[in-house]
Structures are given as C-alpha cells and as structure tokens.
Design a protein around this motif. Sequence first.
Motif, PDB file in Angstrom:
ATOM      1  N   LEU A   1       7.241  12.010   9.429  1.00 56.60           N
ATOM      2  CA  LEU A   1       8.288  11.140   9.975  1.00 56.60           C
ATOM      3  C   LEU A   1       9.026  11.856  11.099  1.00 56.60           C
TER       4      LEU A   1
ATOM      5  N   THR B   1      13.244   9.363   4.746  1.00 56.92           N
ATOM      6  CA  THR B   1      13.106   8.255   5.697  1.00 56.92           C
ATOM      7  C   THR B   1      14.296   8.262   6.657  1.00 56.92           C
TER       8      THR B   1
ATOM      9  N   VAL C   1       9.768   0.154   5.209  1.00 57.07           N
ATOM     10  CA  VAL C   1       9.141   0.894   4.104  1.00 57.07           C
ATOM     11  C   VAL C   1       8.413  -0.106   3.211  1.00 57.07           C
TER      12      VAL C   1
ATOM     13  N   ASP D   1       6.908   3.413   7.282  1.00 58.06           N
ATOM     14  CA  ASP D   1       6.900   4.414   6.218  1.00 58.06           C
ATOM     15  C   ASP D   1       5.886   3.901   5.201  1.00 58.06           C
TER      16      ASP D   1
END
Length: 394
Positions: free
Chosen positions: A67, A92, A136, A162
């Motif tokens: 990420l 995240t 996500v 994600d």
Amino acid sequence: MEPETKDKLFIPFFKPSFSGEEERAVLDVIHSGWLTTGKEALAFEKEFAGFIGTREALAVNSASSGLLLALEAFGTRSGTKTATTPYTFISTATSSLHLGAEVVYCDIEKDSYNIDPNRLEDVFKKEKNIRTVIPVHVAGNLCAMEDINACAEKNNAAVIEDAAHAFPAKSPAGFAGTLADAAVFSFYATKTITTGEGGMITLKDREKSELIKKLRSNGIDRAVWNRYTEKEASWKYDVTCAGWKCNMPDILAAIGRIQLKKADLFLQQRKKIADKFNEAFSGFDFLRIPPDSPGNAWHLYLLRIKPEKLNVTRDDFARELQREGLGISVHFIPHFDFTFIKKRYGLSRSDFPNAAEKADTTISLPFWPGMNEEEIQYVIDRVTKIGAKYYRKS
Ligand SMILES: *Cc1c(COP(=O)(O)O)cnc(C)c1O
C-alpha cells in the motif's frame, strides 16, 4: 432441539493448508543458495499476473508495504488526502500518513462491509485534494467498483483496491486486482493463500511499475539478481529515488507459487463451508449471515448477532465462544475506536452509523479450507447454543 453436548474441542481461527509440496519448494530454494529475491519471486509475479489477467505484478514483503509503495507511485504526499473506510485493517490508513498525506473516512454500505459509493460522492464534495481512494473488499466480497471508479475519475483521483481479502475474487468485469488503477494483495498467515508474510501489487501502468520496483529496493535502479550474476560491472548501480526495503525473498515466493496452484481448490472448499454455515445459521432469527455477491472470495465468515433478539453484547457472546473452544476473531475494530485515530481526527461514531453498527455485532468464525465436518458442526452447535441461551423471549 438442544444439540447433544460433545467433548470440548479447540477449533483454531485458521490453519494454513500446506503439504509436502510447500516443504519441497522451500528446501529447493535453500539448497539453491539463492535466498533473497530472485527467480522464484519473478516466476511468482508472472504466474500471479497470469492468474488474474493483469500486466504487472510486483511481489513485496507485505500488503502494508504494498500500500505504501502503490500510494507513493500514485502521488500520495503532503497536501493530498486518501479516502477510505474506517472498517479495515489499520495499515489501509497509516500507509498514507507515512507519506505525509491525511486520511478522510467514508462510511460503509448499510448491507455490506464495503465503502458506500453514494457517501463517497459526499466526501468528495466536502474535501479537497483527495488523490486516492482505497476501497476494501472486506472478507473477499467485492466493492461496487463501477460506481467507485466513476466517482474517483470525475474527481481526478486514482483508485487502489485493498485486495488483502480478495484473492481470487472475480466479478463479471474481472478479478480483483484488475478492477482499478492498482491493487494490493496480502499473503499474511491467515489470508486465502499465504507465504507467512507477503504481498503483491498489481497494476497496468508499466512506468509506475518500474518506479515501484525501485521503491521496494532502496531506490536502486537494477534488480539485485542481475548485480550478482552478470559478468560485467556487477557492483555498479545507481540510486534514483528514496526507496524502502520491501522485496519478497525467494523462500517465501516459492511457497506462494505452490499456494497459487491451489487457490481455486481452496476457494471451492471455503465456499462449501460457507454454504453449510449459511444454511445452519439462516434458521435462527437472532443471527445474520454475511453479505454475499457474485465472485466472493470468502476469505472470512463474518457472522452478526442481532442485539434486538439477544440479551448479550457481541463482546460477551465472543467471550463465551472462546470459552467453548472457538478461536474466533473480530474484523474489524473500526479506526474511529483507536486512540491514535481518535486523537488525530476526533471522529464521532455517529458519523459512521453503518460501520459502528457492524463493528458492534460482528464475529469472525473459525474458517479455513481444510475444516472437517466435526469442526464445522462443533462451531454451528456452539454458536446456536449460546444464542439460544441469551434469546429474548418477547
Ligand atoms: C491483512 C490486511 C492488510 C495488511 O496485510 P499485511 O500483509 O499483513 O501487511 C491490509 N488490509 C487489509 C484489509 C487486511 O486484512
């Protein structure tokens, strides 16, 4: 009918599905004498890219690192913002903070654990300089990517999936990892395929891919395996940016290649278990089975209790399950409940009614591909027994 009381079992939250194949692959790497990133990692990348149908796949040492690198490559820095939900793992969000950016939170949908595209529109109206959106795919259930992409595009923001839970989730439009500008997968110990620790970044843009390759190896402009194997100027390299150390070693990549071959089988096995759980739990009006949509990767089984039907909190329900030997977990503790995020942004739970409601009622049950009938039945028995004990007779 009361289920018969069986001997108490311990059912772990997850067990990795490894065989002699993973063992042999690791030994082969050890015997080869090449331990760090090399031909196994390259092969893993190629095979992973082929599996989901993307151009570029870059193996890294975790999704958290992935990420960070992907966000850096897409221009996340001081003065920019990243939009995501509070209903996810902490990295995240912290990946953006490490790059000097700020996070703006958007609530999840009423009927799923995923970011709500309508609320995302409102977030864009309120906040300037959102450079990136991170949807996500919670538990492997795919986000409404079409709406999210449209919203981001209109506002000149990039979208990074994600996809830590989402291998191999597949919508009619394609696999997770091909549905936005970039994506990041996790091979952490409990994920759908695992290398112990590890991750993969996927994207289409070749230039950004070349940049990420440098970012993951201290800004060095050449792959290390060339440096030690080529005849000429093997010591010579240039540094063109400030990077980190996030490459995946070959020992782990070799495990990943074997796990990748079994990904479809694992998914079928998880689906069968999820079907059994769904069928059993649907019969009880104090339980709510997980949201599902086409192509779900079924990484987690997220069971919800209905507070209006039970005289027990989620925390106490979870504690009783643990006492009965169930290795349960909770996904997720929402970011607005963490001291660090609370202090930084002063968020109020009432700004995220859907996330708050799910955070207070959800339990992740033991769930892995190799679960046997006895283990599945034990989980069902104990969950329904405890539910029955606290049932509100109104
Ligand atoms: C596991 C997870 C991560 C982080 O993965 P690591 O490989 O452990 O860094 C990120 N996001 C979500 C949603 C996760 O569940």
